[in-house]
Structures are given as structure tokens and as C-alpha cells.
Motif scaffolding. Sequence first.
Motif, PDB file in Angstrom:
ATOM      1  N   UNK A   1       0.832  -1.207   0.000  1.00  0.00           N
ATOM      2  CA  UNK A   1       0.000   0.000   0.000  1.00  0.00           C
ATOM      3  C   UNK A   1       0.865   1.256   0.000  1.00  0.00           C
ATOM      4  N   UNK A   2       1.939   1.244   0.789  1.00  0.00           N
ATOM      5  CA  UNK A   2       2.860   2.388   0.814  1.00  0.00           C
ATOM      6  C   UNK A   2       3.516   2.586  -0.548  1.00  0.00           C
ATOM      7  N   UNK A   3       3.921   1.482  -1.162  1.00  0.00           N
ATOM      8  CA  UNK A   3       4.574   1.550  -2.469  1.00  0.00           C
ATOM      9  C   UNK A   3       3.621   2.122  -3.506  1.00  0.00           C
ATOM     10  N   UNK A   4       2.378   1.641  -3.487  1.00  0.00           N
ATOM     11  CA  UNK A   4       1.376   2.123  -4.444  1.00  0.00           C
ATOM     12  C   UNK A   4       1.095   3.604  -4.239  1.00  0.00           C
ATOM     13  N   UNK A   5       1.018   4.043  -2.984  1.00  0.00           N
ATOM     14  CA  UNK A   5       0.761   5.452  -2.701  1.00  0.00           C
ATOM     15  C   UNK A   5       1.917   6.332  -3.155  1.00  0.00           C
ATOM     16  N   UNK A   6       3.152   5.852  -2.949  1.00  0.00           N
ATOM     17  CA  UNK A   6       4.321   6.617  -3.388  1.00  0.00           C
ATOM     18  C   UNK A   6       4.363   6.713  -4.912  1.00  0.00           C
ATOM     19  N   UNK A   7       4.010   5.620  -5.588  1.00  0.00           N
ATOM     20  CA  UNK A   7       3.949   5.622  -7.048  1.00  0.00           C
ATOM     21  C   UNK A   7       2.914   6.636  -7.532  1.00  0.00           C
ATOM     22  N   UNK A   8       1.777   6.663  -6.855  1.00  0.00           N
ATOM     23  CA  UNK A   8       0.730   7.628  -7.206  1.00  0.00           C
ATOM     24  C   UNK A   8       1.229   9.058  -7.016  1.00  0.00           C
ATOM     25  N   UNK A   9       1.964   9.298  -5.924  1.00  0.00           N
ATOM     26  CA  UNK A   9       2.501  10.636  -5.665  1.00  0.00           C
ATOM     27  C   UNK A   9       3.495  11.053  -6.744  1.00  0.00           C
ATOM     28  N   UNK A  10       4.321  10.100  -7.195  1.00  0.00           N
ATOM     29  CA  UNK A  10       5.264  10.387  -8.273  1.00  0.00           C
ATOM     30  C   UNK A  10       4.521  10.851  -9.517  1.00  0.00           C
ATOM     31  N   UNK A  11       3.466  10.123  -9.883  1.00  0.00           N
ATOM     32  CA  UNK A  11       2.706  10.474 -11.087  1.00  0.00           C
ATOM     33  C   UNK A  11       2.061  11.850 -10.933  1.00  0.00           C
TER      34      UNK A  11
END
Length: 307
Positions: A79-89
Motif C-alpha cells: 500500500x505504501x509503495x502504491x501510494x508513493x507511485x501515485x505521488x510520483x505520477x
Amino acid sequence: MKKYIFTIAGISGALLLASCSNEGSAAGDDAIVEVNGESISEQDLMDDLKDNYGESALNNLVQQKVLNDKAEDLDISDKQVTQEFKSMKEQYGIDDNDQFLQTIQEHMGVQVESVKAFKEQYVKPQLVVDELGSQDVDVTEEEMKNYYEKNKDDLMQVEASHILVESEEEADEIIKELEGGAEFAEIAKEKSIDTASGESDGELGYFGKGEMTEAFEEAAFNMDTDSISEEPVETEHGFHIINVTGKKESYKELKDEIKQALEAEEQQDGQQVLNELMQNADINVENEDYEDWVQTYTEASEESSGS
């Protein structure tokens, strides 16, 4: 904007070596290419890759293993990884996954084949580095409020979309269409010559001062939220029709960005974190043919960290 270190896991060379190993089988001497009557075997290819990229690939694989093990120790979740990926985008103003990977590849030299690979090779290591680097950082509410008061004019952010065309005449026609009820997103997809943002309905995401060209920035920051520019904005790229869809001005709206900025000032440098991780890792070279490769990396890490 948060600074990401995309040099963490540049393992394209390692992946290339692995893919050429034919799923673990030994490289053969049979020809795979013939040039002017002379053959090149799979073994020739493997030897060349090993000679030119082997050391870098091996050390990147070692580094990737160390980072993944540390991610488990820190209990970094999917979940943390997915959220960080979303923030990058969001920071790049790109919603489409494939378009984001293409942008990262073109501008940062990052080579990945899928979102899953990008998350594993870059996003998760980034979270490891961020967490380790900020473990001793403690930013107070008072510090954040003081920072806001001193910098609030420069902290303001605008969320916008745009349609970019080559001529002022075309831009004027599009503004008339929009005034007549046409959908901004549809025209952006159909007519914008900025194809990257056009595919995402013209969205540019949030941006602060100094991130856009001067004329574009001046126009966007002086527009009201949910408004479209009444006249085309000319820059060196062409003529823009701007749609401002949001603004962040208050302390509450900017609190997360302020905290990130102050933490970034205080936290340990990312490369320093990586160097210390590698120095403290239990790395044993089982094959003496590769001992110099790993030792060279370790010594370089120690030297760059001032040990």
C-alpha cells in the motif's frame, strides 16, 4: 517538488545479462548471428556483456538485494509503495501508467518494462532511503508555521490543464468553442500538440513558481480557480489555453509540502544512506573471480561517505 533518486537500482545491465542466460542454461557456441561470413555465438555475447557491464550489473543486483531486505525489516507495505507511485505520477502531472514510464525513461534514463518492475526496483528502494534518512528528523508545528509565514508567496501552487496549439488563430477558435460549451478535455486530446498532457485531458497537475515558463506561470497564478484563460498565452512552445482547476494557498493546504521541504533539509542525503547500508550489509563473495568487483564497490562507497 520532492526529489527522487532514480540512480538507486539501475539494473538494466543485470536484467540484460539475466535475459541472455536462457533461463539459467549455459551459453552455447552455436552461431546466433553471422556477419560477413564470421559467426557470433551466444557465448561471445555473454562474454562481451560480462566484460563491459558485469561489474556494474553484479553490484546493482547486490544493492537491490540489500534494499529489498531492508524494506522487509522496515515493514514497507504494498500500500505504501502504491501510494508513493501515485505521488510520483501526480508530481509529474501524469495519470496514465504507460505514459509515466515513458516520461521517466526519456528524462531520467530509467529503463523498466512494467509498473510492477518500476515499483520494485525504484519506488520501494526510494521508500527505504526516505525512511532511513528521516529517522532522526523531527519537524515541529511551530517550525512549519514559521516557514509558511516566511515563504507563503513562493509556496503557492496551481493545478492546471492546457491546450497547446501552433497559431493564435487556432487558439482563438478553441476559446470560442469552449465558451460555447465544448469539453476542455476532449479538445485537449484532439488538438493539443503537447501530446503527453493531451492524452491525460491536458492535465499538468500541481506546480509551484519557477516550474513553468514565465508567461505561462504569470497567467496561471493570476487566474481564478475553475476558470479558462480568455486570451491565448504565448510562449516559445506555441499558444496555450489554460484551465486552472485548483489552488493551494493556505497553511492547511500546503502543510504536507512544507513538512516535506523541512524534512528534506534535515534528513540524511540519499546517497549517504545507501553507502551506509552497503557498508553494514553482510556481503560474502563466494567466487574469488568476482572479489575485486564487489570490493571496488565497497571501497568506493566508503570513500564517498568519508569513512
